[in-house]
Write a protein that holds these residues in place. Sequence first.
Motif, PDB file in Angstrom:
ATOM      1  N   LYS A 179     -22.728  15.121 -16.253  1.00 34.31           N
ATOM      2  CA  LYS A 179     -22.924  15.002 -17.689  1.00 34.31           C
ATOM      3  C   LYS A 179     -22.348  16.196 -18.441  1.00 34.31           C
ATOM      4  N   GLY A 180     -21.335  15.936 -19.261  1.00 35.44           N
ATOM      5  CA  GLY A 180     -20.814  16.934 -20.183  1.00 35.44           C
ATOM      6  C   GLY A 180     -19.910  17.998 -19.590  1.00 35.44           C
ATOM      7  N   PHE A 181     -19.834  18.070 -18.269  1.00 40.88           N
ATOM      8  CA  PHE A 181     -19.053  19.123 -17.624  1.00 40.88           C
ATOM      9  C   PHE A 181     -18.351  18.568 -16.384  1.00 40.88           C
ATOM     10  N   ASN A 182     -17.304  19.273 -15.977  1.00 42.65           N
ATOM     11  CA  ASN A 182     -16.683  19.048 -14.673  1.00 42.65           C
ATOM     12  C   ASN A 182     -16.350  17.569 -14.455  1.00 42.65           C
ATOM     13  N   GLY A 183     -16.485  17.112 -13.226  1.00 46.50           N
ATOM     14  CA  GLY A 183     -16.225  15.721 -12.885  1.00 46.50           C
ATOM     15  C   GLY A 183     -14.787  15.469 -12.465  1.00 46.50           C
ATOM     16  N   VAL A 184     -14.625  14.702 -11.374  1.00 49.70           N
ATOM     17  CA  VAL A 184     -13.302  14.393 -10.831  1.00 49.70           C
ATOM     18  C   VAL A 184     -13.240  12.911 -10.471  1.00 49.70           C
ATOM     19  N   CYS A 196      -8.867  15.809  -4.555  1.00 48.23           N
ATOM     20  CA  CYS A 196      -8.816  16.097  -5.987  1.00 48.23           C
ATOM     21  C   CYS A 196      -9.858  17.161  -6.295  1.00 48.23           C
ATOM     22  N   LEU A 197      -9.431  18.243  -6.944  1.00 54.54           N
ATOM     23  CA  LEU A 197     -10.364  19.341  -7.177  1.00 54.54           C
ATOM     24  C   LEU A 197     -10.254  19.918  -8.583  1.00 54.54           C
ATOM     25  N   TYR A 198     -11.381  20.449  -9.025  1.00 53.06           N
ATOM     26  CA  TYR A 198     -11.453  21.223 -10.262  1.00 53.06           C
ATOM     27  C   TYR A 198     -12.111  22.548  -9.905  1.00 53.06           C
ATOM     28  N   LEU A 199     -11.286  23.540  -9.643  1.00 52.13           N
ATOM     29  CA  LEU A 199     -11.761  24.823  -9.151  1.00 52.13           C
ATOM     30  C   LEU A 199     -12.424  25.609 -10.282  1.00 52.13           C
ATOM     31  N   PRO A 200     -13.493  26.345 -10.007  1.00 53.53           N
ATOM     32  CA  PRO A 200     -14.181  27.100 -11.059  1.00 53.53           C
ATOM     33  C   PRO A 200     -13.260  28.069 -11.788  1.00 53.53           C
ATOM     34  N   ASN A 201     -13.490  28.215 -13.083  1.00 52.10           N
ATOM     35  CA  ASN A 201     -12.688  29.104 -13.919  1.00 52.10           C
ATOM     36  C   ASN A 201     -12.930  30.572 -13.555  1.00 52.10           C
ATOM     37  N   GLY A 202     -14.181  30.986 -13.454  1.00 46.35           N
ATOM     38  CA  GLY A 202     -14.506  32.344 -13.028  1.00 46.35           C
ATOM     39  C   GLY A 202     -14.701  33.362 -14.127  1.00 46.35           C
ATOM     40  N   SER A 254     -19.901  19.008  -9.892  1.00 47.90           N
ATOM     41  CA  SER A 254     -19.018  17.921  -9.438  1.00 47.90           C
ATOM     42  C   SER A 254     -17.565  18.366  -9.573  1.00 47.90           C
ATOM     43  N   ARG A 255     -17.022  18.908  -8.500  1.00 47.02           N
ATOM     44  CA  ARG A 255     -15.694  19.519  -8.560  1.00 47.02           C
ATOM     45  C   ARG A 255     -14.741  19.055  -7.457  1.00 47.02           C
ATOM     46  N   TYR A 256     -15.182  18.194  -6.548  1.00 50.81           N
ATOM     47  CA  TYR A 256     -14.332  17.870  -5.402  1.00 50.81           C
ATOM     48  C   TYR A 256     -14.562  16.435  -4.965  1.00 50.81           C
ATOM     49  N   LEU A 257     -13.453  15.744  -4.685  1.00 49.79           N
ATOM     50  CA  LEU A 257     -13.502  14.367  -4.210  1.00 49.79           C
ATOM     51  C   LEU A 257     -12.300  14.142  -3.297  1.00 49.79           C
ATOM     52  N   GLY A 278      -4.898  19.361  -8.222  1.00 52.59           N
ATOM     53  CA  GLY A 278      -5.830  19.419  -9.329  1.00 52.59           C
ATOM     54  C   GLY A 278      -5.681  20.705 -10.103  1.00 52.59           C
ATOM     55  N   ASP A 279      -6.730  21.032 -10.837  1.00 59.28           N
ATOM     56  CA  ASP A 279      -6.776  22.256 -11.636  1.00 59.28           C
ATOM     57  C   ASP A 279      -7.386  23.362 -10.770  1.00 59.28           C
ATOM     58  N   PHE A 280      -6.519  24.253 -10.279  1.00 61.24           N
ATOM     59  CA  PHE A 280      -6.964  25.339  -9.410  1.00 61.24           C
ATOM     60  C   PHE A 280      -7.465  26.545 -10.199  1.00 61.24           C
ATOM     61  N   ASN A 281      -7.214  26.590 -11.499  1.00 59.74           N
ATOM     62  CA  ASN A 281      -7.620  27.735 -12.313  1.00 59.74           C
ATOM     63  C   ASN A 281      -7.160  29.066 -11.706  1.00 59.74           C
ATOM     64  N   VAL A 282      -5.947  29.065 -11.175  1.00 65.39           N
ATOM     65  CA  VAL A 282      -5.312  30.267 -10.644  1.00 65.39           C
ATOM     66  C   VAL A 282      -3.857  30.282 -11.109  1.00 65.39           C
ATOM     67  N   ILE A 283      -3.439  31.405 -11.696  1.00 60.90           N
ATOM     68  CA  ILE A 283      -2.035  31.640 -12.025  1.00 60.90           C
ATOM     69  C   ILE A 283      -1.449  32.417 -10.849  1.00 60.90           C
ATOM     70  N   PRO A 284      -0.666  31.775  -9.975  1.00 63.78           N
ATOM     71  CA  PRO A 284      -0.296  32.428  -8.712  1.00 63.78           C
ATOM     72  C   PRO A 284       0.620  33.641  -8.861  1.00 63.78           C
ATOM     73  N   ARG A 285       1.570  33.583  -9.831  1.00 66.52           N
ATOM     74  CA  ARG A 285       2.587  34.629  -9.925  1.00 66.52           C
ATOM     75  C   ARG A 285       2.782  35.019 -11.388  1.00 66.52           C
TER      76      ARG A 285
END
Length: 257
Positions: A60-65, A104-110, A90-93, A146-153
């Motif tokens: 509800k209202g957040f996350n979800g994949v 499929c993933l929605y990795l935490p922002n942090g 709910s971040r992984y399926l 998915g959205d890894f919420n990581v800028i690799p380089r």
Amino acid sequence: MRIASFNINGIRARLPRVTEWLAETRPTVACFQEIKCQDDSFPAEAFAELGYQAIWHGQKGFNGVAILAHETAPIEVLRGLPGDPEDEQSRYLEADVNGVRIACLYLPNGNPQPGPKFDYKLRWMERLRQRMAAIWAAEIPAVVLGDFNVIPRDCDVWSPQAMADDALMQPESRDAYLRLLNDGWTDAIATHNPRGGVWTYWDYQASAWPRDHGFRIDHALLSPECADRLTAAGVGRAYRGREKASDHAPVWVELRD
């Protein structure tokens, strides 16, 4: 086989954009993040009209994949990332589609960092690595996207200085992502854009979209079995510029059958 990922930032609020994108691009598999709805509110009927069957893991209202497949049913393998029984987000399926394992993933922002949210992000990334290692050991053709919420380089962001204090660019976040690549997974977007300069996200604030102040945080990682089949990868940048768009653009990979 085209496999795509789209952080839609509210699937009910942007349903016209989602169905428009599906109708225009027709991916074999479509993964969504931040659907932001409970399971009983997911608009499965709208996707069925386009020939897609779906599984989803809502909140509800957040996350979800969610994972959609064209003219076939995704075979669910795993709901939720193992390793922390107290994690209720709910971040992984994970599912099988046409012989390919789709994660499929929605990795935490942090953010803010340092702090408990950043600590949770790093723990989640270590759990992800363990799950990906299990898939690897089974020699399953797999795409983790998915959205890894990581800028690799540094070349994956319009201004490294502007994002220097953000959780997305901290050395610990980057190191955790790099460990996945060192384990043998292939970053498909980076493979086809080695010099960077390709963004998947533009904030709604500070005129980021018209100024092209973006960065790359949506990724597709391929197991060796799928990396050998990779023919193309890209970002649907134009979809970010449409009316009431998500702040993300979709990413996609194409694999030989």
